[in-house]
Design a protein around this motif. Structure first.
Motif, PDB file in Angstrom:
ATOM      1  N   LEU A 295      -7.531  64.348  48.145  1.00 34.72           N
ATOM      2  CA  LEU A 295      -6.427  64.682  48.956  1.00 34.72           C
ATOM      3  C   LEU A 295      -5.130  64.305  48.328  1.00 34.72           C
ATOM      4  O   LEU A 295      -3.938  64.619  48.655  1.00 34.72           O
ATOM      5  CB  LEU A 295      -6.633  63.866  50.186  1.00 34.72           C
ATOM      6  N   ASP A 296      -5.241  63.137  47.694  1.00 35.28           N
ATOM      7  CA  ASP A 296      -3.963  62.572  46.683  1.00 35.28           C
ATOM      8  C   ASP A 296      -3.530  63.575  45.924  1.00 35.28           C
ATOM      9  O   ASP A 296      -2.406  63.720  45.519  1.00 35.28           O
ATOM     10  CB  ASP A 296      -4.549  61.389  45.980  1.00 35.28           C
ATOM     11  N   VAL A 297      -4.520  64.303  45.103  1.00 35.48           N
ATOM     12  CA  VAL A 297      -3.961  65.508  44.427  1.00 35.48           C
ATOM     13  C   VAL A 297      -3.021  66.612  45.032  1.00 35.48           C
ATOM     14  O   VAL A 297      -2.139  66.881  44.703  1.00 35.48           O
ATOM     15  CB  VAL A 297      -5.180  66.215  43.536  1.00 35.48           C
ATOM     16  N   ALA A 298      -3.755  66.811  46.309  1.00 34.58           N
ATOM     17  CA  ALA A 298      -3.103  67.946  47.085  1.00 34.58           C
ATOM     18  C   ALA A 298      -1.886  67.399  47.482  1.00 34.58           C
ATOM     19  O   ALA A 298      -0.748  68.123  47.520  1.00 34.58           O
ATOM     20  CB  ALA A 298      -4.100  68.179  48.448  1.00 34.58           C
ATOM     21  N   ASN A 299      -1.773  66.056  47.986  1.00 40.14           N
ATOM     22  CA  ASN A 299      -0.528  65.411  48.467  1.00 40.14           C
ATOM     23  C   ASN A 299       0.753  65.565  47.302  1.00 40.14           C
ATOM     24  O   ASN A 299       1.835  65.712  47.785  1.00 40.14           O
ATOM     25  CB  ASN A 299      -0.854  64.174  48.866  1.00 40.14           C
ATOM     26  N   ARG A 300       0.143  65.309  46.268  1.00 36.59           N
ATOM     27  CA  ARG A 300       1.258  65.306  44.935  1.00 36.59           C
ATOM     28  C   ARG A 300       1.634  66.662  44.642  1.00 36.59           C
ATOM     29  O   ARG A 300       2.823  66.932  44.048  1.00 36.59           O
ATOM     30  CB  ARG A 300       0.750  64.516  43.926  1.00 36.59           C
ATOM     31  N   MET A 301       0.860  67.580  44.665  1.00 35.51           N
ATOM     32  CA  MET A 301       0.831  69.009  44.082  1.00 35.51           C
ATOM     33  C   MET A 301       1.314  70.160  45.083  1.00 35.51           C
ATOM     34  O   MET A 301       1.687  71.292  44.851  1.00 35.51           O
ATOM     35  CB  MET A 301      -0.226  69.326  43.320  1.00 35.51           C
ATOM     36  N   ARG A 302       1.291  69.822  46.402  1.00 34.77           N
ATOM     37  CA  ARG A 302       1.518  70.643  47.385  1.00 34.77           C
ATOM     38  C   ARG A 302       2.440  70.521  48.264  1.00 34.77           C
ATOM     39  O   ARG A 302       2.811  69.239  48.507  1.00 34.77           O
ATOM     40  CB  ARG A 302       0.092  71.307  48.145  1.00 34.77           C
TER      41      ARG A 302
ATOM     42  N   THR B 120      -6.639  57.291  41.893  1.00 35.81           N
ATOM     43  CA  THR B 120      -6.466  58.758  41.293  1.00 35.81           C
ATOM     44  C   THR B 120      -7.897  59.259  40.919  1.00 35.81           C
ATOM     45  O   THR B 120      -8.542  58.772  40.277  1.00 35.81           O
ATOM     46  CB  THR B 120      -5.478  59.056  40.429  1.00 35.81           C
ATOM     47  N   ALA B 121      -7.916  60.544  40.846  1.00 34.61           N
ATOM     48  CA  ALA B 121      -9.221  61.189  40.363  1.00 34.61           C
ATOM     49  C   ALA B 121      -9.457  60.843  38.737  1.00 34.61           C
ATOM     50  O   ALA B 121     -10.613  60.444  38.298  1.00 34.61           O
ATOM     51  CB  ALA B 121      -9.047  62.795  40.301  1.00 34.61           C
ATOM     52  N   GLU B 122      -8.109  60.640  38.174  1.00 30.75           N
ATOM     53  CA  GLU B 122      -8.169  59.953  36.675  1.00 30.75           C
ATOM     54  C   GLU B 122      -8.686  58.894  36.550  1.00 30.75           C
ATOM     55  O   GLU B 122      -9.634  58.531  35.682  1.00 30.75           O
ATOM     56  CB  GLU B 122      -6.833  60.247  36.055  1.00 30.75           C
ATOM     57  N   GLN B 123      -8.291  57.903  37.282  1.00 35.12           N
ATOM     58  CA  GLN B 123      -8.836  56.413  37.569  1.00 35.12           C
ATOM     59  C   GLN B 123     -10.313  56.330  37.804  1.00 35.12           C
ATOM     60  O   GLN B 123     -11.077  55.669  37.305  1.00 35.12           O
ATOM     61  CB  GLN B 123      -7.954  55.563  38.510  1.00 35.12           C
TER      62      GLN B 123
END
Length: 360
Positions: free
Chosen positions: A145-152, A106-109
């Motif tokens: 892309l993972d953020v988009a996949n989780r939030m959209r 993730t972006a955080e990791q």
């Protein structure tokens, strides 16, 4: 199980990013950015050819034998995916394999600034992640892309050569397409994508005029386009996108690009002083009205000044990011100096004379 899989397991256990196999040499691994030889016999051409051909699709072997180069993806379920490249060299065949982790960080990791995650929420526009080969562009894009996949709740199409990170559909519907396998070229897939009702399009690499033109068009017509380029800074990225077009079209392209571009993230990887992997320095340009004006007017040389005064928008210069890593003790003065732009700024940090270090 293929014979070569034992090397992939070794690579995984050692935490290597790349496996190098070449006829006439023993195998080698890239660990924390440095090549280390494996205690193993020298590989002869026939043995190595047998090993690498065992995992390659017939169509890829045919391309390799006709051209001397080929790329494809290979997966060992439960271990990892690999981006494979075969090439011909003086002693026979050679191959390099890059490990693509099964788990998307993730972006955080990854420790990416919050502004990078916010790029995933943009409704439209062009977002570019740039840097030299092996600088972690795919990893950063996968995190966005993972953020988009989780939030959209949207449709994502990825166009890659080969497919690297595999995203499971979460909030979004995701379709992965591989050049040479599912489509003829990046430009053909991008042209097709515009008829496939996408919200987000990931383009593995903007390689040529046609692909760049289609990506800018897609970003201008209501899609969020994420892509990579092999450029080292935000200004050079803008220049590259414009200069690929014929001179008589460049003014128009600058205008279109200034409207469609949203951000450029230029990154470089560094060896950590504690030898626990690598860390990334980022240049971040956000397309504020001031930045858009500079692009439209062809004043890209002024973009670094706009980045410097735009820190409240999450912007930062690469050299500032490098200095921050150095001040935290994460990278050496030599590493900082060799990959910085403003050598004068980093020269006082060196223990030796500047001539001892390359101006990389």
């Amino acid at each position: 199980m293929a014979k070569i899989d034992a090397f992939f397991k070794l690579m995984h256990d050692q935490g290597a990013s790349d496996l190098h196999l070449a006829a006439g040499q023993p195998p080698a691994l890239r660990i924390n950015g440095e090549i280390e030889r494996v205690k193993y016999k020298v590989l002869d051409n026939n043995t190595l050819k047998g090993m690498i051909y065992e995992i390659a699709p017939e169509s890829k072997i045919k391309v390799f034998e006709e051209t001397g180069d080929v790329d494809f993806g290979y997966e060992i379920p439960g271990l990892a995916r690999y981006r494979a490249n075969f090439f011909m060299q003086r002693n026979g065949v050679g191959a390099v394999f890059r490990e693509i982790p099964s788990q998307i960080m993730t972006a955080e990791q990854l420790g990416l600034p919050p502004v990078i995650s916010r790029l995933a929420t943009l409704p439209r526009g062009l977002v570019l992640v740039t840097g030299p080969t092996g600088s972690g562009k795919s990893t950063t894009l996968a995190a966005i892309l993972d953020v988009a996949n989780r939030m959209r709740q949207d449709h994502i199409i990825t166009i890659e050569d080969p497919i690297e990170f595999v995203h499971q559909s979460k909030g979004c519907l995701i379709n992965h397409r591989e050049v040479g396998n599912h489509t003829q070229s990046f430009s053909a897939a991008l042209r097709g994508a515009l008829r496939e009702d996408p919200d987000i399009i990931l383009v593995g690499e903007l390689r040529d005029l046609e692909t760049i033109s289609l990506a800018i068009e897609a970003a201008s017509t209501g899609h969020l386009v994420l892509a990579t380029l092999h450029t080292s800074s935000a200004p050079k990225t803008v220049d590259r996108l414009v200069e690929v077009f014929p001179a008589n079209q460049q003014a128009q392209v600058r205008s279109t690009l200034s409207d469609s571009i949203r951000a450029v993230v230029a990154q470089t990887l560094f060896r950590r002083t504690d030898r626990k992997g690598r860390c990334v320095a980022l240049e971040i340009m956000i397309a504020t009205p001031a930045v858009r004006n500079l692009i439209r007017e062809g004043k890209t040389h002024q973009i670094p000044s706009a980045i410097q005064v735009g820190q409240k928008f999450g912007m930062q210069l690469l050299d500032d990011s490098i200095m921050e890593l150095y001040n935290k003790g994460m990278i050496s003065s030599e590493e900082a100096y060799s990959k910085s732009y403003d050598k004068q700024r980093f020269r006082p940090l060196l223990s030796g004379t500047p001539d001892d270090f390359t101006d990389g």
